[in-house]
Enzyme design. Structure first.
Site, PDB file in Angstrom:
ATOM      1  N   LYS A  54       0.775  -1.030  -0.058  1.00 55.85           N
ATOM      2  CA  LYS A  54      -0.100  -0.041   0.103  1.00 55.85           C
ATOM      3  C   LYS A  54       0.887   1.259  -0.142  1.00 55.85           C
ATOM      4  O   LYS A  54       1.368   1.508   1.031  1.00 55.85           O
ATOM      5  CB  LYS A  54      -0.847   0.109   1.111  1.00 55.85           C
ATOM      6  CG  LYS A  54      -1.890   1.242   0.960  1.00 55.85           C
ATOM      7  CD  LYS A  54      -2.656   1.445   2.251  1.00 55.85           C
ATOM      8  CE  LYS A  54      -2.278   2.832   2.821  1.00 55.85           C
ATOM      9  NZ  LYS A  54      -2.210   4.076   2.086  1.00 55.85           N
TER      10      LYS A  54
ATOM     11  N   GLU B   1      10.049   1.701  10.391  1.00 62.87           N
ATOM     12  CA  GLU B   1      11.011   2.831  10.266  1.00 62.87           C
ATOM     13  C   GLU B   1      10.077   4.195  10.191  1.00 62.87           C
ATOM     14  O   GLU B   1       9.446   4.387   9.630  1.00 62.87           O
ATOM     15  CB  GLU B   1      11.480   2.580   8.786  1.00 62.87           C
ATOM     16  CG  GLU B   1      12.355   1.478   8.298  1.00 62.87           C
ATOM     17  CD  GLU B   1      13.634   1.433   9.249  1.00 62.87           C
ATOM     18  OE1 GLU B   1      14.171   2.447   9.567  1.00 62.87           O
ATOM     19  OE2 GLU B   1      14.295   0.269   9.104  1.00 62.87           O
TER      20      GLU B   1
ATOM     21  N   CYS C 187      13.013  11.436   6.527  1.00 65.18           N
ATOM     22  CA  CYS C 187      13.109  11.207   7.763  1.00 65.18           C
ATOM     23  C   CYS C 187      14.621  11.648   8.069  1.00 65.18           C
ATOM     24  O   CYS C 187      14.773  11.638   9.383  1.00 65.18           O
ATOM     25  CB  CYS C 187      12.813   9.802   7.909  1.00 65.18           C
ATOM     26  SG  CYS C 187      13.693   8.751   6.870  1.00 65.18           S
TER      27      CYS C 187
ATOM     28  N   GLU D 174       8.796  16.284  15.411  1.00 67.50           N
ATOM     29  CA  GLU D 174       9.282  16.169  13.802  1.00 67.50           C
ATOM     30  C   GLU D 174       8.227  17.271  13.192  1.00 67.50           C
ATOM     31  O   GLU D 174       7.103  17.071  13.019  1.00 67.50           O
ATOM     32  CB  GLU D 174       9.159  14.998  13.381  1.00 67.50           C
ATOM     33  CG  GLU D 174       9.570  14.525  12.068  1.00 67.50           C
ATOM     34  CD  GLU D 174       9.279  13.276  11.381  1.00 67.50           C
ATOM     35  OE1 GLU D 174       8.292  12.841  11.363  1.00 67.50           O
ATOM     36  OE2 GLU D 174      10.274  12.602  10.864  1.00 67.50           O
TER      37      GLU D 174
HETATM   38  P1  NDP Z   1       1.867   8.082   8.102  1.00 67.96           P
HETATM   39  O1  NDP Z   1       2.371   7.521   9.151  1.00 67.96           O
HETATM   40  O2  NDP Z   1       1.048   9.103   7.820  1.00 67.96           O
HETATM   41  O3  NDP Z   1       1.757   7.292   6.712  1.00 67.96           O
HETATM   42  C1  NDP Z   1       2.541   6.089   6.287  1.00 67.96           C
HETATM   43  C2  NDP Z   1       1.752   4.996   5.570  1.00 67.96           C
HETATM   44  O4  NDP Z   1       0.897   4.428   6.532  1.00 67.96           O
HETATM   45  C3  NDP Z   1       1.025   5.654   4.591  1.00 67.96           C
HETATM   46  O5  NDP Z   1       0.877   4.666   3.314  1.00 67.96           O
HETATM   47  C4  NDP Z   1      -0.423   5.767   5.405  1.00 67.96           C
HETATM   48  O6  NDP Z   1      -1.651   5.826   4.501  1.00 67.96           O
HETATM   49  C5  NDP Z   1      -0.298   4.598   6.062  1.00 67.96           C
HETATM   50  N1  NDP Z   1      -1.303   4.414   7.264  1.00 67.96           N
HETATM   51  C6  NDP Z   1      -1.959   5.585   7.906  1.00 67.96           C
HETATM   52  N2  NDP Z   1      -2.772   5.054   9.046  1.00 67.96           N
HETATM   53  C7  NDP Z   1      -2.628   3.560   8.935  1.00 67.96           C
HETATM   54  C8  NDP Z   1      -3.090   2.694   9.837  1.00 67.96           C
HETATM   55  N3  NDP Z   1      -3.975   2.920  10.624  1.00 67.96           N
HETATM   56  N4  NDP Z   1      -2.804   1.554   9.397  1.00 67.96           N
HETATM   57  C9  NDP Z   1      -2.006   1.169   8.503  1.00 67.96           C
HETATM   58  N5  NDP Z   1      -1.345   2.189   7.687  1.00 67.96           N
HETATM   59  C10 NDP Z   1      -1.734   3.319   7.853  1.00 67.96           C
HETATM   60  O7  NDP Z   1       3.169   8.877   7.426  1.00 67.96           O
HETATM   61  P2  NDP Z   1       3.591  10.121   6.099  1.00 67.96           P
HETATM   62  O8  NDP Z   1       2.851   9.352   4.944  1.00 67.96           O
HETATM   63  O9  NDP Z   1       2.963  11.303   6.687  1.00 67.96           O
HETATM   64  O10 NDP Z   1       4.949   9.856   5.988  1.00 67.96           O
HETATM   65  C11 NDP Z   1       5.863  10.860   6.869  1.00 67.96           C
HETATM   66  C12 NDP Z   1       6.574  10.215   7.995  1.00 67.96           C
HETATM   67  O11 NDP Z   1       7.331   9.037   7.512  1.00 67.96           O
HETATM   68  C13 NDP Z   1       7.595  10.974   8.818  1.00 67.96           C
HETATM   69  O12 NDP Z   1       7.486  11.052  10.108  1.00 67.96           O
HETATM   70  C14 NDP Z   1       8.968  10.332   8.061  1.00 67.96           C
HETATM   71  O13 NDP Z   1       9.813  10.588   9.407  1.00 67.96           O
HETATM   72  C15 NDP Z   1       8.520   8.879   8.222  1.00 67.96           C
HETATM   73  N6  NDP Z   1       9.581   8.372   7.379  1.00 67.96           N
HETATM   74  C16 NDP Z   1      10.385   7.512   8.039  1.00 67.96           C
HETATM   75  C17 NDP Z   1      11.346   6.899   7.280  1.00 67.96           C
HETATM   76  C18 NDP Z   1      12.448   5.925   8.041  1.00 67.96           C
HETATM   77  O14 NDP Z   1      12.944   5.227   7.120  1.00 67.96           O
HETATM   78  N7  NDP Z   1      12.628   5.948   9.283  1.00 67.96           N
HETATM   79  C19 NDP Z   1      11.693   7.037   5.921  1.00 67.96           C
HETATM   80  C20 NDP Z   1      10.602   8.108   5.304  1.00 67.96           C
HETATM   81  C21 NDP Z   1       9.620   8.513   6.041  1.00 67.96           C
HETATM   82  P3  NDP Z   1      -2.260   7.046   3.925  1.00 67.96           P
HETATM   83  O15 NDP Z   1      -1.073   7.881   3.281  1.00 67.96           O
HETATM   84  O16 NDP Z   1      -3.166   6.680   2.857  1.00 67.96           O
HETATM   85  O17 NDP Z   1      -2.710   7.749   5.036  1.00 67.96           O
END
Ligand code: NDP
Length: 479
Positions: free
Chosen positions: A172, A247, A281, A383
Site C-alpha cells: 500500500k 521505520e 526522515c 518532527e
Molecule cells: P504516515 O504514518 O501518515 O503514513 C505512512 C503510511 O501508513 C501511508 O501509506 C499511510 O496511508 C499508512 N497509514 C496511515 N494510517 C494507517 C493505519 N492506521 N494502518 C495502516 N497504515 C496506515 O506517514 P507519512 O505518509 O506522513 O510519511 C511521513 C513520515 O514518514 C514522517 O514521520 C517520516 O519521518 C517517516 N519516514 C520514515 C522513514 C524511515 O526510514 N525511518 C523514511 C521516510 C519517512 P495514507 O497515506 O493513506 O494515510
C-alpha cells in the site's frame, strides 16, 4: 482526470465499492487524479490471489526470481523520464531530484535485493554429536506500507526484499502519492512477475491500511511512516503476534565542530536540511555549531539557503518544490508560528512562498532558518518534516552530544570535523541508528538502516531485510 487502479492477481482493477477520492498536484494546488478508496473486499481479493501464487513463487530458485526483479528494474529505467515526471507531479519534488534519487533508487533497490537473495542462505553448525543447518524460508503473504515523502524509493525498498526472499506482497503506497506505484504495477506482467505475487492496493491508511495490519493471513508488516501511525500498527500487529518492521520519524542533529571544513560543512548542512523540501526522515533539522565558528557559519549558511532556487518543480533548474499537500504546508507553517511564539528568530524564509505563473497556487514554503530556541521547546522536539532548520551554538563535545541526544527520536546524525578520533567518539555516543561523518545520506544498501528510541523498531537494508521477510528453520541430525 486520470484514474489510478488497484493491481490484484496480475490485473488492473477498480475498487469493489466503486469509490474513489481525489489526489492533488501540489505545485498547482489542485486535484489531478482519482485514487481507489479500497476496503476489506479488495483486500480479500488480493490475499486470495497472493495465497494462490505463493507456493510456485516460494519454490522458484532465487536466481529465477531475481531475473524477474531485474527485468522490472530494466523497465523502470527504460521509462525513467515518465516515472520522474509522474513522481514530480504527484509529490512536488523537483523533477531532477525525482530522476536522480526517487526513480534511480527504485530500480537500484530491485536489483540490489534480487542479487542479495541469491546468496542469502542458511548457516551450518557442528558439535561432536550433531550437525545442523538452517533454512531461511519465506513467510507467505506479507504487507508493505509506505509513506509519501519518497514514494518510489520507499515503495520498492519495502517490497523488493520481500519478493526476492520468496514472499507474495500486498503493498500500500501513501494515498497522497499513489501514481508511480500504479505505473510500476502496470509493468509487473511484462517483467514476468507471476500474477498474484505483487498486489498493489490504494486507499486510506485508516481503512485499507488498518485492514491489512489486522488480516489473519498476513503474518508480517513492513512499515515506513510517522511514529504515531507506527504505534497504531504495532498495537494492531501485537494482537496476532505478527512480525513488524517499523521505520519511523526523526529529529536529526547536524553537529559542526570548529575544526570542520567550513565550506563543505555549510554545503552538507544545506543538503541535510532542505533536500526534498525537508521532507526526508533523515533530514538534519537541528543544526548545532561550535561557538568559535558560530557567527561565520550562520552567515554562510543563511546566505546559501537564500540561493536555493524555488519554483516550478517540472523545470530542470528548480531545486526546491512545493510541500506535498495543503494540510502538510499548513502543519509546517503552524510550526513556524509556534517557533516564533517560543522565542525563535527567523533568519530567512518563515512564510509561504508564491511562485509566479503556472504554480501561483502551489503549496511552497521557502527554506527557513530559526535561531534562539532552547533544545527543550516543541519546535526542537517534534518532527516538523519541512524546510525548517533550527541553529544553535555549543561549547564542548560533551554538550553537543547531550543536546543531540535530548530528543525522543534517534534515527540519524551527521558530524562535521577533521578530527577522525573525535568523529568516532561522537558517533559512539550519539543515540541514533545511523551516523554520517563529513557527509549526509550516503547510502551503501548493504548497511543496516533503522532508528532507536521513537524512530523505529528493527533494521532494514542488506541481509537484515531478507532476515525480516524469512523465518529460519533449524534442521539437526546425529553424527
Ligand atoms: P504516515 O504514518 O501518515 O503514513 C505512512 C503510511 O501508513 C501511508 O501509506 C499511510 O496511508 C499508512 N497509514 C496511515 N494510517 C494507517 C493505519 N492506521 N494502518 C495502516 N497504515 C496506515 O506517514 P507519512 O505518509 O506522513 O510519511 C511521513 C513520515 O514518514 C514522517 O514521520 C517520516 O519521518 C517517516 N519516514 C520514515 C522513514 C524511515 O526510514 N525511518 C523514511 C521516510 C519517512 P495514507 O497515506 O493513506 O494515510
Amino acid at each position: 482526470m486520470q484514474k489510478i487502479l488497484n493491481f490484484i492477481g496480475g490485473e488492473m482493477r477498480e475498487p469493489v465499492s466503486g469509490r474513489y477520492f481525489e489526489t492533488d498536484d501540489p505545485s498547482v494546488g489542485a486535484p489531478y487524479a482519482l485514487v481507489p478508496d479500497s476496503g476489506a473486499e479488495d483486500l480479500e481479493l488480493a490475499v486470495t490471489a497472493a495465497k494462490k501464487a505463493f507456493p510456485a513463487w516460494r519454490d522458484m530458485p532465487a536466481a529465477e526470481r531475481a531475473k524477474a526483479l531485474h527485468k522490472l528494474a530494466d523497465l523502470i529505467d527504460r521509462n525513467k523520464d515518465a516515472f520522474a515526471r509522474a513522481e514530480c507531479i504527484d509529490n512536488g519534488r523537483p523533477v531532477a531530484g525525482c530522476a536522480a534519487v526517487n526513480i534511480a533508487r527504485g530500480s537500484a533497490n530491485l536489483r540490489f535485493f534480487a542479487d542479495e537473495a541469491v546468496t542469502f542462505t542458511g548457516e551450518k553448525f557442528k558439535t561432536d554429536k550433531i550437525e545442523s543447518y538452517t533454512l531461511p524460508q519465506p513467510l507467505g503473504v506479507v504487507a508493505t506500507i509506505s509513506p509519501w515523502n519518497l514514494p518510489m524509493l520507499l515503495f520498492t525498498w519495502k517490497f523488493a526484499p520481500a519478493l526476492a526472499a520468496g514472499n507474495c506482497v500486498i503493498a500500500k503506497p501513501s494515498e497522497v502519492t499513489p501514481m508511480t506505484a500504479c505505473m510500476l504495477a502496470g509493468l509487473a506482467n511484462e517483467a514476468g512477475i507471476p500474477a498474484g505475487v505483487l498486489n498493489v492496493l490504494h486507499g486510506k491508511g485508516a481503512n485499507i491500511g488498518a485492514e491489512m495490519t489486522a488480516h489473519p493471513d498476513i503474518p508480517a508488516i513492513s512499515f515506513t511512516g510517522g511514529t504515531a501511525t507506527g504505534k497504531t500498527i504495532y498495537a494492531s500487529a501485537a494482537q496476532q503476534l505478527k512480525k513488524v518492521s517499523l521505520e519511523l520519524g526523526g529529529k536529526n542533529p547536524t553537529i559542526v565542530f570548529d575544526d570542520a571544513d567550513l565550506n563543505k560543512a555549510v554545503e552538507g548542512a544545506i543538503t541535510a536540511g532542505f533536500s526534498n523540501q525537508g521532507q526526508i526522515c533523515l533530514c538534519g533539522s537541528r543544526l548545532l555549531v561550535q561557538e568559535a565558528i558560530y557567527e561565520d557559519f550562520k552567515k554562510a549558511f543563511v546566505a546559501r539557503a537564500k540561493e536555493i532556487k524555488i519554483g516550478d518543480p517540472l523545470l530542470a533548474e528548480t531545486q526546491h518544490g512545493p510541500m506535498v499537500s495543503k494540510t502538510h504546508m499548513e502543519k509546517v507553517l503552524g510550526y513556524i508560528d509556534l517557533a516564533q511564539k517560543e522565542g525563535g528568530k527567523i533568519l530567512t524564509g518563515g512564510r509561504r512562498y508564491i511562485v509566479d505563473g503556472r504554480c501561483k497556487d502551489g503549496w511552497f514554503i521557502a527554506p527557513t532558518i530559526i535561531e534562539g530556541l532552547p533544545m527543550t521547546c516543541r519546535t526542537n522536539q517534534e518532527e516538523i518534516f519541512g524546510p525548517v532548520v533550527t541553529i544553535m551554538p555549543f561549547k564542548t563535545e560533551e554538550e553537543a552530544v547531550a543536546l543531540a541526544n535530548n530528543v525522543e527520536y534517534g534515527l540519524a546524525a551527521s558530524v562535521w570535523t577533521q578530527d577522525r578520533v573525535k568523529a568516532d567518539r561522537v558517533a559512539a555516543h550519539i543515540e541514533s541508528g545511523i551516523v554520517w561523518q563529513n557527509c549526509w545520506n550516503m547510502r551503501d544498501l548493504h548497511t543496516p538502516f533503522g532508528g532507536v528510541k521513537k524512530s523505529g523498531v528493527g533494521r532494514e537494508g542488506g541481509r537484515r531485510a531478507l532476515e525480516f521477510f524469512t523465518e529460519e528453520k533449524t534442521v539437526s541430525r546425529c553424527i
